[in-house]
Design an enzyme around this catalytic site. Structure first.
Site, PDB file in Angstrom:
ATOM      1  N   GLN A  21       0.792  -1.138  -0.178  1.00  0.00           N
ATOM      2  CA  GLN A  21       0.029  -0.048   0.116  1.00  0.00           C
ATOM      3  C   GLN A  21       0.691   1.309  -0.017  1.00  0.00           C
ATOM      4  O   GLN A  21       2.155   1.311   0.397  1.00  0.00           O
ATOM      5  CB  GLN A  21      -0.949   0.042   1.137  1.00  0.00           C
ATOM      6  CG  GLN A  21      -0.252   0.171   2.622  1.00  0.00           C
ATOM      7  CD  GLN A  21      -1.437  -0.026   3.628  1.00  0.00           C
ATOM      8  OE1 GLN A  21      -2.230  -0.939   3.440  1.00  0.00           O
ATOM      9  NE2 GLN A  21      -0.994   0.895   4.742  1.00  0.00           N
ATOM     10  N   VAL A  22       0.196   2.487  -0.551  1.00  0.00           N
ATOM     11  CA  VAL A  22       1.032   3.517  -0.507  1.00  0.00           C
ATOM     12  C   VAL A  22       0.510   4.697   0.299  1.00  0.00           C
ATOM     13  O   VAL A  22      -0.657   4.879   0.391  1.00  0.00           O
ATOM     14  CB  VAL A  22       0.907   4.252  -2.045  1.00  0.00           C
ATOM     15  CG1 VAL A  22       1.705   5.319  -2.291  1.00  0.00           C
ATOM     16  CG2 VAL A  22       1.422   2.971  -3.211  1.00  0.00           C
TER      17      VAL A  22
ATOM     18  N   ASP B 144       2.325  -4.487 -16.010  1.00  0.00           N
ATOM     19  CA  ASP B 144       1.312  -4.522 -15.197  1.00  0.00           C
ATOM     20  C   ASP B 144       0.779  -3.152 -15.437  1.00  0.00           C
ATOM     21  O   ASP B 144       0.290  -2.426 -14.410  1.00  0.00           O
ATOM     22  CB  ASP B 144       1.694  -4.602 -13.661  1.00  0.00           C
ATOM     23  CG  ASP B 144       0.699  -5.186 -13.006  1.00  0.00           C
ATOM     24  OD1 ASP B 144      -0.423  -5.367 -13.389  1.00  0.00           O
ATOM     25  OD2 ASP B 144       0.880  -4.869 -11.705  1.00  0.00           O
TER      26      ASP B 144
END
Length: 393
Positions: free
Chosen positions: A201-202, A361
């Site tokens: 997560q960021v 991606d």
């Protein structure tokens, strides 16, 4: 040759700057080759770097998963039972949804998306891929699964704090409070993540200025989810067993085992954030002359944490309203749509035909559109954990 750091590192705070100097690796260990940006002609530098970049990145397919104990038969059985429970709601909803099609979008697809989000990184990644395949799945299912691009389950703040402090070599203060070392590095650090994916997560943060009066520098801090290595190891052992049974039943003509093996190598590389940092360095170098395409610049990286420049803009998934929760302030005009399509096509062909190093991606949750400069939009490509290289074979 010593690895070259971004020029802004000295303003990242005394603590972080000293850590970066202490941990500065060689370029060969970092990317498989050394590149001096100003030591060659533009054309020849492009040719050399593309050829070498392809070779260096090919090693990502053999990257090991983060260290975790090998799963015992009992733990595999427990995981199998857990997955059975997780996917039981959509399986139970499948028969009535086939009889009454309106139940698909109201019941089956939301349950499937929820189950994938709770099943772990390998299943979340499959959901992200499936959401981009409107040629294979119904539009309603794709929109439901699009939430997995940036809204996968999030981990707790305590885990983020622990991982970041450990990566920076800080001594934990305890009680869930940031240490003095942590506060020396960051002037601000948002406890709530702005996005969460299959692996990490960021968080948004600002690096403490190294000089009085200097403005803080905004960065994105990506932190790996807990237990990723163990989950991937168990899930891929189960998938290999199921693939072996499927290949035996079908005579091997589908070659499911090879597909699972390739997927497992790809996910292993993505679970190592230091590998992702290396990919960002290489891709950023390859596109250094492209004003309309950007990659985050890595300030600091470790196996579980990346600190990189914050890329302004909005996710393409929000701009194009691909998800049911999309909310963007950018209006999709014909000119902007043409820019996205033509620039996207050009950068893809460059990665494929010139560099032989492809961001593998590129779902809409990994592409950021910035229109802050009138008449000069840009695309930023993030999350480069997965790359692809074509071999001679």
């Amino acid at each position: 040759m010593a690895s070259r750091l971004p020029p802004a590192v000295p303003s990242a705070g005394a603590r972080l700057a000293s850590l970066l100097l202490e941990r500065r690796p060689s370029a060969e260990a970092q990317s498989g080759h050394g590149v001096e940006e100003d030591s060659c002609e533009e054309d020849s530098c492009e040719e050399d770097s593309s050829e070498e970049d392809g070779d260096s990145s090919s090693s990502s397919s053999s990257v090991a998963l983060p260290p975790s104990p090998r799963s015992s038969p009992l733990s595999l059985l427990s995981r199998l039972l857990s997955l059975s429970l997780i996917f039981s709601p959509p399986l139970l909803a499948l028969p009535p949804s086939l009889l009454f099609p309106p139940l698909k979008s109201k019941l089956l697809y939301p349950l499937l998306s929820s189950s994938l989000s709770r099943a772990g990184p390998a299943f979340i990644k499959w959901g992200q891929w499936a959401s981009t395949r409107a040629d294979m799945f119904e539009d309603r299912l794709c929109r439901e699964l699009a939430d997995l691009h940036a809204n996968a389950p999030k981990h707790e703040w305590r885990h983020t704090l622990r991982e970041v402090e450990e990566a920076l070599g800080c001594e934990a203060a305890g009680g869930g409070e940031p240490s003095k070392c942590f506060r020396e590095v960051f002037a601000k650090f948002d406890e709530q993540p702005v996005a969460s994916g299959s692996i990490a997560q960021v968080h948004l943060a600002s690096l403490a200025p190294g000089e009085p009066g200097a403005p803080p520098r905004r960065v994105a801090v990506k932190v790996r989810h807990p237990g990723v290595g163990a989950l991937l190891e168990r899930d891929f052992r189960l998938m290999r067993s199921l693939a072996w049974l499927a290949d035996r039943a079908t005579g091997g003509w589908l070659d499911i085992g090879a597909s699972v093996e390739q997927f497992s190598h790809t996910m292993a590389a993505q679970a190592r954030l230091d590998v992702e940092g290396r990919h960002l360095d290489l891709l950023g170098h390859n596109f250094r002359a492209w004003g309309a395409v950007r990659f985050p610049r890595v300030v600091f990286r470790s196996e579980a944490v990346i600190i990189e420049t914050f890329e302004e803009g909005e996710l393409i998934s929000d701009v194009m309203a691909l998800s049911k929760h999309s909310a963007a302030s950018v209006e999709m005009t014909p000119a902007l749509a043409r820019f996205i399509v033509t620039t996207g096509e050009s950068l893809y062909l460059k990665m494929l035909l010139v560099d032989n190093l492809m961001h593998a991606d590129l779902h809409p949750g990994n592409i950021i559109l910035d229109v802050s400069r009138p008449g000069r939009p840009t695309l930023s490509l993030v999350d480069a954990g997965m790359v692809a290289v074509l071999t001679g074979e």
